[in-house]
Every structure is written in structure tokens, then in C-alpha cells.
Design a protein around this motif. Structure first.
Motif, PDB file in Angstrom:
ATOM      1  N   LEU A   4       0.818  -1.207   0.000  1.00 50.48           N
ATOM      2  CA  LEU A   4       0.000   0.000   0.000  1.00 50.48           C
ATOM      3  C   LEU A   4       0.853   1.258   0.000  1.00 50.48           C
ATOM      4  O   LEU A   4       0.384   2.327  -0.385  1.00 50.48           O
ATOM      5  CB  LEU A   4      -0.926  -0.007   1.232  1.00 50.48           C
ATOM      6  N   TYR A   7       1.260   1.790  -3.929  1.00 46.94           N
ATOM      7  CA  TYR A   7       0.148   1.760  -4.863  1.00 46.94           C
ATOM      8  C   TYR A   7      -0.987   2.654  -4.380  1.00 46.94           C
ATOM      9  O   TYR A   7      -1.227   2.795  -3.189  1.00 46.94           O
ATOM     10  CB  TYR A   7      -0.364   0.331  -5.050  1.00 46.94           C
ATOM     11  N   ASP A   8      -1.697   3.224  -5.345  1.00 43.17           N
ATOM     12  CA  ASP A   8      -2.851   4.040  -5.031  1.00 43.17           C
ATOM     13  C   ASP A   8      -3.987   3.138  -4.549  1.00 43.17           C
ATOM     14  O   ASP A   8      -4.118   1.991  -4.968  1.00 43.17           O
ATOM     15  CB  ASP A   8      -3.272   4.807  -6.296  1.00 43.17           C
ATOM     16  N   TRP A   9      -4.819   3.675  -3.667  1.00 38.87           N
ATOM     17  CA  TRP A   9      -5.926   2.889  -3.110  1.00 38.87           C
ATOM     18  C   TRP A   9      -6.843   2.358  -4.199  1.00 38.87           C
ATOM     19  O   TRP A   9      -7.435   1.284  -4.049  1.00 38.87           O
ATOM     20  CB  TRP A   9      -6.720   3.736  -2.118  1.00 38.87           C
ATOM     21  N   SER A  10      -6.971   3.088  -5.301  1.00 40.33           N
ATOM     22  CA  SER A  10      -7.864   2.652  -6.370  1.00 40.33           C
ATOM     23  C   SER A  10      -7.393   1.368  -7.034  1.00 40.33           C
ATOM     24  O   SER A  10      -8.177   0.665  -7.676  1.00 40.33           O
ATOM     25  CB  SER A  10      -8.005   3.756  -7.423  1.00 40.33           C
ATOM     26  N   THR A  11      -6.104   1.060  -6.905  1.00 41.26           N
ATOM     27  CA  THR A  11      -5.565  -0.158  -7.516  1.00 41.26           C
ATOM     28  C   THR A  11      -5.591  -1.351  -6.567  1.00 41.26           C
ATOM     29  O   THR A  11      -5.230  -2.460  -6.969  1.00 41.26           O
ATOM     30  CB  THR A  11      -4.109   0.065  -7.975  1.00 41.26           C
ATOM     31  N   LEU A  12      -6.019  -1.131  -5.315  1.00 43.15           N
ATOM     32  CA  LEU A  12      -5.936  -2.168  -4.297  1.00 43.15           C
ATOM     33  C   LEU A  12      -6.584  -3.494  -4.704  1.00 43.15           C
ATOM     34  O   LEU A  12      -5.983  -4.559  -4.509  1.00 43.15           O
ATOM     35  CB  LEU A  12      -6.530  -1.672  -2.982  1.00 43.15           C
ATOM     36  N   LEU A  65       0.797  -6.243   1.978  1.00 41.44           N
ATOM     37  CA  LEU A  65      -0.012  -5.109   1.554  1.00 41.44           C
ATOM     38  C   LEU A  65       0.383  -3.827   2.283  1.00 41.44           C
ATOM     39  O   LEU A  65       0.420  -2.747   1.705  1.00 41.44           O
ATOM     40  CB  LEU A  65      -1.492  -5.412   1.788  1.00 41.44           C
ATOM     41  N   ILE A  66       0.686  -3.954   3.572  1.00 35.48           N
ATOM     42  CA  ILE A  66       0.959  -2.773   4.386  1.00 35.48           C
ATOM     43  C   ILE A  66       2.415  -2.326   4.275  1.00 35.48           C
ATOM     44  O   ILE A  66       2.703  -1.143   4.063  1.00 35.48           O
ATOM     45  CB  ILE A  66       0.612  -3.046   5.865  1.00 35.48           C
TER      46      ILE A  66
END
Length: 223
Positions: A4, A7-12, A65-66
Motif C-alpha cells: 500500500l 500503490y494508489d488505493w484505487s488499484t488495491l 499489503l501494508i
């Protein structure tokens, strides 16, 4: 490795999908190669499977992820079942990272196909953008997984390969190194100056891999 932080949150949703696929195939490659070389341990534990649920480690996935690094459940391997324990151990260990390299190559090949034949242009914008993002993440994340897992620090695959390669008389020295390995690993990942001079340049080798892949793909497709 992607997380995260990168990467942008929209790509999560796409990042999660790519990680699940990549981790699953990585661990399956370990388990399947061990099974084919004579060790049924992973098979008995249900790990010769493409079902993500048998491979993913919840905390390891959250950490990836984090924090930008993470892990799946280690595949159980009994090297005593191999005819050549050290050689076959290396093959089984290397199968995981190599599977990520193959996924990256396939992703780049598909990207080249889309570019050559203009398939994205024939789609609506939303679908085209989603496919492009998925392929981009499959490419970049798998190259990073390949490189990251070859770092010779436990519990990464690179360290296991070193254990099988070096002479047995050095095993005691390796055991001493293991005591400090987790500290070294955390320092390299979380201390920005150390990461910039060690991990980041190493992961930057992914660009060289991309250039290497692009040549045979361009030749195959006549681009």
C-alpha cells in the motif's frame, strides 16, 4: 515487492488479485516440483493445489499489503525423500521464484500482443484500463517477487539455495548468521537510507529483466 505504500488505493483490488495469484502459483511450484521429484510430503498436506486458501498466510499477506513485503505458508519438504537431496532441494526451492519469472514473461508477452493488434482500442475505456492495469501489476509484482525471494536471507528462497550449495562444514557459520538475519532484514526493509542503498537498487534489476524479455518477444511477434 508491492504494498500500500507503493500503490494508489484505487488499484488495491487489482494488487490483491495479483498477489493471490502470484503467491499461489509460487507455492504450488514448490509443492509440485517436490512431488514430481519424489517427496510426497506437500501432497499429503494438500499443497499440490492451485487453491489459494491452502497456500496463503493471513498475516503474511496483510504485511505485504501494508509494509511491502510478506510471505505465504512454507511448503513442507522432506529432502530425505530425494535421490539427490541437495541438488533436488535447489530445484524445488528455485521453482518458486522461477514461477514468478515465468508469470512476468507471460504478462509482458500478452501486453505485447495487445499492443501489436490494438485489442485495447476495441474495448470500452473501463475494461481496457482494467486489463492494462492488471497486466502491468502482474508484470512488475512478479519480477519483484522473483528478485526479492532470491535474497540470501532466511526465510527467503535465496537463503535455502545457499544452504544447499555451500559445503556442509559452513553450516555452523550459516546458523550463526540466522540469529542476526531477521534483524538485518527488518533494518533493510524499514530504514529508508539502508533500503535506498541496498534493496531498491537490487529490485531495480527488474528493468534489466524487462529489457531482456522484450527482445525474444519482439522477435516472436515481429515487432
Amino acid at each position: 515487492m508491492g504494498g500500500l505504500l507503493f500503490y494508489d488505493w484505487s488499484t488495491l483490488p487489482f494488487v490483491i488479485l495479483v498477489l493471490v495469484l502470484s503467491f499461489t502459483i509460487h507455492e504450488f511450484a514448490h509443492a509440485y516440483s517436490a512431488y514430481k521429484l519424489g517427496d510426497s510430503t506437500a501432497y499429503q498436506f494438500g499443497r499440490v493445489s492451485l487453491n489459494p486458501m491452502v497456500h496463503l498466510d493471513l498475516f503474511g499477506t496483510i504485511m505485504l499489503l501494508i509494509a511491502g513485503f510478506g510471505w505465504a505458508k512454507p511448503v513442507p519438504v522432506n529432502r530425505g525423500n530425494f535421490k539427490s537431496p541437495r541438488l533436488m532441494g535447489i530445484i524445488v526451492t528455485a521453482a518458486g521464484p522461477i514461477s514468478n519469472l515465468i508469470l512476468a514473461f507471460i504478462s509482458l508477452f500478452v501486453v505485447a500482443l495487445f499492443q501489436k493488434y490494438g485489442w485495447i482500442k476495441g474495448m470500452d475505456k473501463g475494461t481496457g484500463d482494467a486489463i492494462s492495469l492488471f497486466l502491468e501489476l502482474m508484470l512488475t509484482i512478479n519480477i519483484r517477487l522473483f528478485l526479492f525471494n532470491l535474497i540470501p536471507i532466511p526465510p527467503l528462497d535465496g537463503y535455502r539455495i545457499i544452504q544447499d550449495v555451500v559445503n556442509l562444514r559452513y553450516s555452523e557459520s550459516l546458523l550463526k548468521f540466522e540469529q542476526w538475519a531477521s534483524v538485518i532484514f527488518l533494518l533493510v526493509v524499514f530504514v529508508a537510507p539502508l533500503r535506498r542503498v541496498t534493496l531498491d537498487p537490487y529490485l531495480g534489476l527488474g528493468y534489466d529483466i524487462l529489457r531482456l524479455f522484450s527482445r525474444p518477444i519482439a522477435w516472436i511477434l515481429g515487432m
